[in-house]
Design an enzyme around this catalytic site. Structure first.
Site, PDB file in Angstrom:
ATOM      1  N   HIS A 130      -5.447 -23.294  34.840  1.00 31.01           N
ATOM      2  CA  HIS A 130      -5.389 -23.578  33.383  1.00 31.01           C
ATOM      3  C   HIS A 130      -6.163 -24.869  33.106  1.00 31.01           C
ATOM      4  CE1 HIS A 130      -2.947 -23.644  29.441  1.00 31.01           C
ATOM      5  NE2 HIS A 130      -3.858 -24.609  29.346  1.00 31.01           N
ATOM      6  N   HIS A 182      -9.094 -26.851  30.201  1.00 29.63           N
ATOM      7  CA  HIS A 182      -9.960 -26.883  29.013  1.00 29.63           C
ATOM      8  C   HIS A 182     -11.224 -27.659  29.376  1.00 29.63           C
ATOM      9  CE1 HIS A 182      -6.616 -25.664  26.305  1.00 29.63           C
ATOM     10  NE2 HIS A 182      -5.899 -26.255  27.238  1.00 29.63           N
ATOM     11  N   LYS A 202      -5.190 -15.155  26.279  1.00 27.10           N
ATOM     12  CA  LYS A 202      -4.332 -16.299  25.963  1.00 27.10           C
ATOM     13  C   LYS A 202      -3.667 -16.119  24.612  1.00 27.10           C
ATOM     14  CE  LYS A 202      -2.567 -20.437  26.257  1.00 27.10           C
ATOM     15  NZ  LYS A 202      -3.101 -21.764  26.528  1.00 27.10           N
ATOM     16  N   HIS A 240       1.059 -19.890  25.581  1.00 28.64           N
ATOM     17  CA  HIS A 240       1.465 -21.240  25.161  1.00 28.64           C
ATOM     18  C   HIS A 240       2.862 -21.074  24.576  1.00 28.64           C
ATOM     19  CE1 HIS A 240       0.785 -25.427  23.675  1.00 28.64           C
ATOM     20  NE2 HIS A 240       1.857 -25.075  22.996  1.00 28.64           N
ATOM     21  N   HIS A 287       1.924 -24.276  31.537  1.00 33.52           N
ATOM     22  CA  HIS A 287       2.324 -25.698  31.467  1.00 33.52           C
ATOM     23  C   HIS A 287       3.790 -25.900  31.071  1.00 33.52           C
ATOM     24  CE1 HIS A 287       1.248 -24.777  27.343  1.00 33.52           C
ATOM     25  NE2 HIS A 287      -0.042 -24.940  27.524  1.00 33.52           N
ATOM     26  N   ASP A 307      -4.068 -28.098  32.946  1.00 36.19           N
ATOM     27  CA  ASP A 307      -4.143 -28.237  31.486  1.00 36.19           C
ATOM     28  C   ASP A 307      -4.923 -29.483  31.095  1.00 36.19           C
ATOM     29  OD1 ASP A 307      -3.837 -27.459  28.860  1.00 36.19           O
ATOM     30  OD2 ASP A 307      -1.854 -28.366  28.636  1.00 36.19           O
TER      31      ASP A 307
HETATM   32  O1  DOR Z   1      -2.103 -30.944  24.771  1.00 32.71           O
HETATM   33  C1  DOR Z   1      -2.734 -29.914  24.632  1.00 32.71           C
HETATM   34  N1  DOR Z   1      -4.068 -29.917  24.460  1.00 32.71           N
HETATM   35  N2  DOR Z   1      -2.074 -28.750  24.616  1.00 32.71           N
HETATM   36  C2  DOR Z   1      -2.685 -27.595  24.337  1.00 32.71           C
HETATM   37  O2  DOR Z   1      -2.022 -26.586  24.328  1.00 32.71           O
HETATM   38  C3  DOR Z   1      -4.114 -27.577  23.973  1.00 32.71           C
HETATM   39  C4  DOR Z   1      -4.815 -28.705  24.522  1.00 32.71           C
HETATM   40  C5  DOR Z   1      -6.188 -28.897  23.919  1.00 32.71           C
HETATM   41  O3  DOR Z   1      -6.930 -27.937  23.822  1.00 32.71           O
HETATM   42  O4  DOR Z   1      -6.514 -30.048  23.580  1.00 32.71           O
HETATM   43 ZN    ZN Z   2      -3.924 -25.823  27.692  1.00 30.16          ZN
END
Ligand code: DOR
Ligand code: ZN
Length: 349
Positions: free
Chosen positions: A16, A18, A105, A142, A180, A253
């Site tokens: 997971h 980003h 997702k 989520h 998460h 995450d």
């Molecule tokens: O803290 C977070 N940031 N939680 C999420 O679910 C998304 C993520 C983000 O994309 O910045």
């Molecule tokens: Zn995330």
């Protein structure tokens, strides 16, 4: 209990993460590719990845940004489809069959960053979930309700009762990852959920509790969603991650934002742990006397859940402190990592 000064494990995956797009992607992809063989790439771009064509394009950009470790050789991005109320089931099926998408997702609309296009009611994606169950395509969740009247610290636990549990009953063969997790409630629920239910655990939720977010003043770089909970929950997550149980696996995450967007009157959610995530997980397992469980959590449980082979390469970490960068320059701004300017007790060779 095992203690070592050096540890070699099968190369881990990040289930997971980003990476974003554009200049941010150029900065983040090499950091993740340095440590992990594969990563599940989150689709919540400003223009979310909602079609197989967009997923294939984004995958090409991730591979280009990761540098010389091309797909198959060193780093393989595993793409995800962002579900909306209007997801095209045929396109999703095709994307999964063609190997563009590994999973889809579910962002409840309004739950977090770039979730405005998310699903407003699970009832709107019944046909999608039927198809995913049929294909064996994992649903990544989520897990927070978005109701304004539910306390932000209770949103995960309430999600279990109101959404997740009924959904698992309605789709008894659907593979689901509760992403998460931050509560003892979620850890217990996942344990009881059988082999079709798994959970990722971030390194920051293993290291900080909600009090740490306010230690000496408000600390925007420790704010994420789901928000860190009280200490008893952190201890339950530590227990779960280091237990070796097959349902728990590594997912950072890592979620970078420009520092100006976090150090703001209304700061964005997201902890950027990518630069030293594996070193920090290793430190946590070491502190728990559980280095002998690191490989299961980081390198075995995830592939088993996803039905993929374990990586053949290995990585070695030494008990030698390494510096966590104070910041990473991106375009005209900077991103502040988790524990910026501090040290981690381990170094990835
Ligand atoms: O803290 C977070 N940031 N939680 C999420 O679910 C998304 C993520 C983000 O994309 O910045
Ligand atoms: Zn995330």
């Amino acid at each position: 209990m095992a203690t070592f000064d050096t540890i070699t494990i099968k190369k881990p995956d990040d289930w997971h993460v980003h990476l974003r797009d554009g200049a941010m992607l150029s900065a983040t992809a090499p950091l993740t590719a340095r440590q992990f063989a594969r990563a599940i790439i989150m689709p919540n771009l400003a223009d979310p990845v909602t079609t197989a064509a967009a997923g294939a394009d984004y995958r090409s950009r991730v591979i280009a940004a990761a540098g010389d470790v091309g797909e198959g050789a060193g780093f393989t991005p595993l793409m995800t489809c962002y579900l909306t109320d209007n997801t095209d089931v045929a396109d999703l099926r095709q994307g999964f069959t063609d190997g563009v998408f590994t999973a889809a997702k579910l962002y409840p609309a309004g739950a977090t960053t770039n979730s405005d296009h998310g699903v407003t009611d699970i009832g709107n994606i019944t046909a999608v979930l039927d198809a995913m169950q049929d294909m064996g395509m994992p649903l990544l969740v989520h897990g927070e309700v978005t109701d304004a009247d539910i306390d932000v610290f209770d949103r995960e636990a309430v999600f279990i009762d109101r959404v997740l549990s009924p959904m698992l009953d309605r789709f008894p063969a659907l593979k689901v990852v509760f992403e998460h997790i931050t509560t003892s409630d979620a850890a217990a629920f996942v344990r009881a959920g059988g082999p079709r239910l798994g959970a990722t655990i971030t390194v920051h939720h293993l290291m900080i509790n909600r009090t740490d977010m306010f230690r000496g003043g408000i600390r925007p770089h420790l704010y994420c969603l789901p928000v860190a909970k009280r200490e008893a929950h952190r201890l339950a997550l530590l227990e779960a991650a280091t237990s070796g149980e097959a349902c728990f696996f590594l997912g950072t995450d890592s979620a970078p934002h420009d520092a100006r967007d976090k150090e703001a009157a209304c700061g964005c959610a997201g902890v950027f742990s990518a630069p030293t995530a594996l070193e920090l997980y290793t430190q946590v397992f070491d502190e728990q006397g559980a280095l002998d469980q690191l490989q299961a959590f980081a390198s075995e449980n995830g592939p088993r859940f996803y039905g993929l082979a374990e990586n053949e390469a290995t990585v070695t970490l030494n008990r030698v402190p390494s510096d966590i960068p104070t910041h990473i320059d991106v375009a005209d701004g900077r991103v502040i990592p988790f524990m910026a300017g501090e040290k981690t007790a381990w170094t990835l060779t």
